[in-house]
Write an enzyme that holds these catalytic residues in place. Structure first.
Site, PDB file in Angstrom:
ATOM      1  N   SER A   1       0.771  -1.133  -0.034  1.00  0.00           N
ATOM      2  CA  SER A   1      -0.114   0.159  -0.131  1.00  0.00           C
ATOM      3  C   SER A   1       0.837   1.393  -0.222  1.00  0.00           C
ATOM      4  O   SER A   1       1.821   1.366   0.473  1.00  0.00           O
ATOM      5  CB  SER A   1      -0.901  -0.020   1.274  1.00  0.00           C
ATOM      6  OG  SER A   1      -1.393   1.189   1.749  1.00  0.00           O
TER       7      SER A   1
ATOM      8  N   TYR B   1      -1.572  -1.175  10.981  1.00  0.00           N
ATOM      9  CA  TYR B   1      -1.883  -1.819   9.653  1.00  0.00           C
ATOM     10  C   TYR B   1      -0.817  -1.602   8.700  1.00  0.00           C
ATOM     11  O   TYR B   1      -0.286  -2.467   7.860  1.00  0.00           O
ATOM     12  CB  TYR B   1      -3.332  -1.017   9.158  1.00  0.00           C
ATOM     13  CG  TYR B   1      -3.328  -1.434   7.553  1.00  0.00           C
ATOM     14  CD1 TYR B   1      -3.785  -2.568   7.097  1.00  0.00           C
ATOM     15  CD2 TYR B   1      -3.025  -0.124   6.746  1.00  0.00           C
ATOM     16  CE1 TYR B   1      -3.872  -2.688   5.834  1.00  0.00           C
ATOM     17  CE2 TYR B   1      -3.245  -0.361   5.325  1.00  0.00           C
ATOM     18  CZ  TYR B   1      -3.754  -1.499   4.837  1.00  0.00           C
ATOM     19  OH  TYR B   1      -3.634  -1.887   3.481  1.00  0.00           O
TER      20      TYR B   1
ATOM     21  N   LYS C   1       2.085  -3.728   6.666  1.00  0.00           N
ATOM     22  CA  LYS C   1       2.669  -4.025   5.245  1.00  0.00           C
ATOM     23  C   LYS C   1       4.122  -3.797   4.960  1.00  0.00           C
ATOM     24  O   LYS C   1       4.730  -4.337   4.200  1.00  0.00           O
ATOM     25  CB  LYS C   1       1.816  -2.837   4.560  1.00  0.00           C
ATOM     26  CG  LYS C   1       0.390  -2.975   4.265  1.00  0.00           C
ATOM     27  CD  LYS C   1       0.006  -4.026   3.458  1.00  0.00           C
ATOM     28  CE  LYS C   1      -1.386  -4.160   3.367  1.00  0.00           C
ATOM     29  NZ  LYS C   1      -1.671  -5.575   2.566  1.00  0.00           N
TER      30      LYS C   1
HETATM   31  P1  NAD Z   1     -11.138  -6.805   1.538  1.00  0.00           P
HETATM   32  O1  NAD Z   1     -11.064  -6.465   2.847  1.00  0.00           O
HETATM   33  O2  NAD Z   1     -12.133  -6.593   0.528  1.00  0.00           O
HETATM   34  O3  NAD Z   1     -10.365  -8.236   0.932  1.00  0.00           O
HETATM   35  C1  NAD Z   1      -9.464  -8.940   1.734  1.00  0.00           C
HETATM   36  C2  NAD Z   1      -9.957 -10.335   1.820  1.00  0.00           C
HETATM   37  O4  NAD Z   1      -9.260 -10.974   2.867  1.00  0.00           O
HETATM   38  C3  NAD Z   1     -11.574 -10.124   2.363  1.00  0.00           C
HETATM   39  O5  NAD Z   1     -12.100 -10.824   1.769  1.00  0.00           O
HETATM   40  C4  NAD Z   1     -11.170 -10.871   3.854  1.00  0.00           C
HETATM   41  O6  NAD Z   1     -12.350 -11.737   4.325  1.00  0.00           O
HETATM   42  C5  NAD Z   1     -10.051 -11.830   3.597  1.00  0.00           C
HETATM   43  N1  NAD Z   1      -9.045 -12.399   4.636  1.00  0.00           N
HETATM   44  C6  NAD Z   1      -8.637 -11.301   5.800  1.00  0.00           C
HETATM   45  N2  NAD Z   1      -8.019 -12.430   6.380  1.00  0.00           N
HETATM   46  C7  NAD Z   1      -8.095 -13.515   5.985  1.00  0.00           C
HETATM   47  C8  NAD Z   1      -7.329 -14.683   6.400  1.00  0.00           C
HETATM   48  N3  NAD Z   1      -6.643 -14.637   7.608  1.00  0.00           N
HETATM   49  N4  NAD Z   1      -7.641 -15.796   5.852  1.00  0.00           N
HETATM   50  C9  NAD Z   1      -8.319 -15.644   4.656  1.00  0.00           C
HETATM   51  N5  NAD Z   1      -9.171 -14.807   4.160  1.00  0.00           N
HETATM   52  C10 NAD Z   1      -8.829 -13.501   4.846  1.00  0.00           C
HETATM   53  O7  NAD Z   1      -9.690  -5.652   1.129  1.00  0.00           O
HETATM   54  P2  NAD Z   1      -9.263  -5.213  -0.381  1.00  0.00           P
HETATM   55  O8  NAD Z   1      -9.877  -3.783  -0.381  1.00  0.00           O
HETATM   56  O9  NAD Z   1      -9.859  -6.107  -1.529  1.00  0.00           O
HETATM   57  O10 NAD Z   1      -7.820  -5.434  -0.127  1.00  0.00           O
HETATM   58  C11 NAD Z   1      -7.205  -6.423  -0.543  1.00  0.00           C
HETATM   59  C12 NAD Z   1      -5.521  -6.152  -0.063  1.00  0.00           C
HETATM   60  O11 NAD Z   1      -5.121  -4.999  -0.645  1.00  0.00           O
HETATM   61  C13 NAD Z   1      -5.398  -6.222   1.483  1.00  0.00           C
HETATM   62  O12 NAD Z   1      -4.220  -6.702   1.823  1.00  0.00           O
HETATM   63  C14 NAD Z   1      -5.275  -4.594   1.557  1.00  0.00           C
HETATM   64  O13 NAD Z   1      -4.536  -4.354   2.901  1.00  0.00           O
HETATM   65  C15 NAD Z   1      -4.515  -3.988   0.429  1.00  0.00           C
HETATM   66  N6  NAD Z   1      -4.755  -2.805   0.186  1.00  0.00           N
HETATM   67  C16 NAD Z   1      -6.109  -2.280  -0.041  1.00  0.00           C
HETATM   68  C17 NAD Z   1      -6.346  -0.902  -0.349  1.00  0.00           C
HETATM   69  C18 NAD Z   1      -7.829  -0.158  -0.384  1.00  0.00           C
HETATM   70  O14 NAD Z   1      -7.771   0.796  -0.237  1.00  0.00           O
HETATM   71  N7  NAD Z   1      -8.625  -1.211  -0.538  1.00  0.00           N
HETATM   72  C19 NAD Z   1      -5.200   0.015  -0.428  1.00  0.00           C
HETATM   73  C20 NAD Z   1      -3.809  -0.465  -0.420  1.00  0.00           C
HETATM   74  C21 NAD Z   1      -3.713  -2.047  -0.255  1.00  0.00           C
HETATM   75  C1  UD1 Z   2      -6.667   5.632   3.839  1.00  0.00           C
HETATM   76  C2  UD1 Z   2      -5.776   4.908   4.975  1.00  0.00           C
HETATM   77  C3  UD1 Z   2      -4.523   4.299   4.246  1.00  0.00           C
HETATM   78  C4  UD1 Z   2      -4.992   3.361   3.260  1.00  0.00           C
HETATM   79  C5  UD1 Z   2      -5.858   4.044   2.274  1.00  0.00           C
HETATM   80  C6  UD1 Z   2      -6.062   3.118   1.188  1.00  0.00           C
HETATM   81  C7  UD1 Z   2      -6.063   6.237   7.044  1.00  0.00           C
HETATM   82  C8  UD1 Z   2      -5.426   7.381   7.964  1.00  0.00           C
HETATM   83  N1  UD1 Z   2      -5.215   5.667   5.910  1.00  0.00           N
HETATM   84  O1  UD1 Z   2      -6.071   6.490   3.461  1.00  0.00           O
HETATM   85  O2  UD1 Z   2      -3.925   3.622   5.372  1.00  0.00           O
HETATM   86  O3  UD1 Z   2      -3.804   2.866   2.653  1.00  0.00           O
HETATM   87  O4  UD1 Z   2      -7.106   4.748   2.811  1.00  0.00           O
HETATM   88  O5  UD1 Z   2      -6.991   2.159   1.746  1.00  0.00           O
HETATM   89  O6  UD1 Z   2      -7.051   5.886   7.282  1.00  0.00           O
HETATM   90  N2  UD1 Z   2     -11.836  11.797   3.923  1.00  0.00           N
HETATM   91  C9  UD1 Z   2     -13.004  12.513   3.973  1.00  0.00           C
HETATM   92  N3  UD1 Z   2     -14.205  12.199   4.504  1.00  0.00           N
HETATM   93  C10 UD1 Z   2     -14.035  10.716   4.754  1.00  0.00           C
HETATM   94  C11 UD1 Z   2     -13.289   9.989   4.627  1.00  0.00           C
HETATM   95  C12 UD1 Z   2     -11.824  10.481   3.966  1.00  0.00           C
HETATM   96  O7  UD1 Z   2     -12.640  13.849   4.062  1.00  0.00           O
HETATM   97  O8  UD1 Z   2     -15.319  10.397   5.383  1.00  0.00           O
HETATM   98  C13 UD1 Z   2     -10.667  12.230   3.183  1.00  0.00           C
HETATM   99  C14 UD1 Z   2      -9.365  12.008   3.986  1.00  0.00           C
HETATM  100  O9  UD1 Z   2      -9.369  13.035   4.723  1.00  0.00           O
HETATM  101  C15 UD1 Z   2      -8.316  12.038   2.644  1.00  0.00           C
HETATM  102  C16 UD1 Z   2      -9.243  11.503   1.575  1.00  0.00           C
HETATM  103  O10 UD1 Z   2     -10.567  11.660   1.759  1.00  0.00           O
HETATM  104  O11 UD1 Z   2      -8.018  13.362   2.370  1.00  0.00           O
HETATM  105  C17 UD1 Z   2      -9.075  10.152   1.112  1.00  0.00           C
HETATM  106  O12 UD1 Z   2      -9.079   9.182   2.260  1.00  0.00           O
HETATM  107  P1  UD1 Z   2      -9.292   7.644   2.301  1.00  0.00           P
HETATM  108  O13 UD1 Z   2     -10.062   7.314   1.128  1.00  0.00           O
HETATM  109  O14 UD1 Z   2      -9.523   7.379   3.787  1.00  0.00           O
HETATM  110  O15 UD1 Z   2      -7.765   7.124   1.911  1.00  0.00           O
HETATM  111  P2  UD1 Z   2      -6.361   7.753   2.529  1.00  0.00           P
HETATM  112  O16 UD1 Z   2      -6.385   8.978   3.509  1.00  0.00           O
HETATM  113  O17 UD1 Z   2      -5.535   8.029   1.428  1.00  0.00           O
END
Ligand code: NAD
Ligand code: UD1
Length: 350
Positions: free
Chosen positions: A130, A154, A158
């Site tokens: 991430s 969290y 990572k």
């Molecule tokens: P998500 O929660 O929708 O998907 C993660 C999945 O993993 C879920 O379906 C959950 O049930 C499953 N899971 C969790 N722990 C498990 C375990 N121990 N065994 C089996 N299954 C398990 O999240 P996502 O948004 O799809 O994210 C996927 C990956 O990408 C995650 O590792 C997350 O940290 C990373 N990531 C997400 C974002 C974002 O904004 N969505 C940003 C950066 C990184």
């Molecule tokens: C968040 C996580 C980050 C994660 C990323 C993608 C935190 C502190 N950081 O970051 O670890 O990798 O999501 O999943 O949670 N915002 C609002 N109102 C809201 C929600 C968000 O104004 O209700 C603003 C935030 O202040 C930010 C922007 O929207 O400026 C995006 O927020 P968000 O979607 O939570 O993503 P990140 O801040 O990038």
């Protein structure tokens, strides 16, 4: 090239379900596993429907990655060419309250995955990292060489998993590992049939906006309008989830490169968009007014974060295709068809 078989952990989740679909449509054979901790079986059923005839190349097992015997059984019955590892917990606030849960689930789950992969001779991995590992970047765009830090448990999982990957590769150069640092995934499959369905109050901007648009929440709280940005609100690099899913296929192709070791790539668009710009784009796409409530900054937030995409473009031959108009269009399509997510029920969501 012969057909490849890929294991996708966390395959029922938001990014996992979109990636499984793109893999199937791209001709890959896929086995997905998930414990449904933050997802639903409906996502799997819908991926199968969307995959049509390719669904025959897909199977799913409900398991927790920390259950080594169950994971070992999966590897005993199928020979995998590579693993895409999404499974993990991802809520920043929850990780601050329950750090051990995050270290247990994310770190132990990954270590067990490594052990089982090694035992079965599968040493090709794509890992979901991430942009959170850049902490509060001093400048933008963020390049892969920027110093790394973690602002919460969290983020620390990572960072630690990235380090584990580098150490595992240093100890045994047979391992080929690609770390993908995602910026802000949003949007949904254009069919509106799969999308993001967070449990409880959404932490992230676009799931919250979507819930305001369908009447589940009264207003969006804007966290801070005094940042040094064009309109004072935070700037992020939003990326369409289908572009992100395709980035994983590009990474799988890169794993074929004999020179690859443990390599890291940003997946973003390289463009920064403010909170207010994103809300405006969503209002245009949906025709809905999003009421706003201005509030103070959210602790831990950076002002401006966006990616340098040069390395991914150059080495993965991948570039995001969609802009924020398409992200908001597809987010709204999913939200309007599934206002209460996969359950469809007001009572099972809050
Ligand atoms: P998500 O929660 O929708 O998907 C993660 C999945 O993993 C879920 O379906 C959950 O049930 C499953 N899971 C969790 N722990 C498990 C375990 N121990 N065994 C089996 N299954 C398990 O999240 P996502 O948004 O799809 O994210 C996927 C990956 O990408 C995650 O590792 C997350 O940290 C990373 N990531 C997400 C974002 C974002 O904004 N969505 C940003 C950066 C990184
Ligand atoms: C968040 C996580 C980050 C994660 C990323 C993608 C935190 C502190 N950081 O970051 O670890 O990798 O999501 O999943 O949670 N915002 C609002 N109102 C809201 C929600 C968000 O104004 O209700 C603003 C935030 O202040 C930010 C922007 O929207 O400026 C995006 O927020 P968000 O979607 O939570 O993503 P990140 O801040 O990038």
């Amino acid at each position: 090239m012969p057909t490849q078989t890929i294991l996708v952990t966390g395959g029922a989740g938001y990014i996992g379900s979109h990636t499984v679909l793109q893999l199937l449509l791209g001709g890959y054979h896929v086995v997905a596993v998930d414990n449904f901790d933050n997802s639903s079986e409906t996502a799997i059923l819908r991926v199968k429907e969307l995959a049509g005839e390719f669904a025959k190349n897909f199977s799913f097992s409900m398991l927790d990655l920390r259950d080594k015997c169950a994971l070992d059984k999966i590897f005993s019955t199928t020979r995998f060419d590579a693993v895409i590892h999404f499974a993990g917990l991802k809520a920043v606030g929850e990780s601050v309250e329950k750090p051990l849960l995050y270290f247990d689930n994310n770190l132990i789950g990954t270590i067990i995955l490594f052990e089982v992969m090694a035992a079965h001779g599968c040493k090709n991995l794509v890992f979901s990292s991430s942009a959170t590992v850049y902490g509060w970047p001093k400048e933008v765009p963020c390049t892969e060489e920027f110093p790394l830090s973690a602002a919460n448990p969290y983020g620390r999982t990572k960072l630690m998993i990235e380090e584990i990957c580098r150490d595992v590769h240093s100890a045994d150069s047979d391992w080929k590992i690609i770390l993908l640092r995602y910026f802000n995934p949003v949007g949904a499959h254009p069919s509106g049939y799969i999308g993001e369905d967070p449990r409880g109050i959404p932490n992230n901007l676009m799931p919250f906006v979507q819930q305001v648009a369908v009447g589940r929440r009264p207003a969006l709280t804007v966290y801070g309008n005094d940042y040094k940005t064009s309109d004072g609100t935070g700037v992020r690099d939003y990326i369409h989830v289908v572009d992100l899913a395709d980035g994983h296929i590009a990474a799988l192709r890169k794993l074929q490169d004999p020179k690859i070791g443990c390599e890291v790539y940003n997946l973003g668009t390289g463009k920064g968009t403010s909170v207010l710009e994103m809300v405006k784009a969503f209002e245009q796409a949906s025709g809905k007014k999003i009421p706003l409530a201005m509030a103070g900054r959210r602790p831990g937030d950076a002002a401006i974060v966006y990616a340098s995409t040069d390395k991914a473009e150059r080495e993965l031959n991948w570039k995001a295709k969609y802009g924020i108009g398409e992200m908001c269009r597809d987010q709204w399509n999913w939200a309007s068809k599934n206002p209460y997510g996969y359950s469809g029920s007001k009572d099972s969501s809050n």
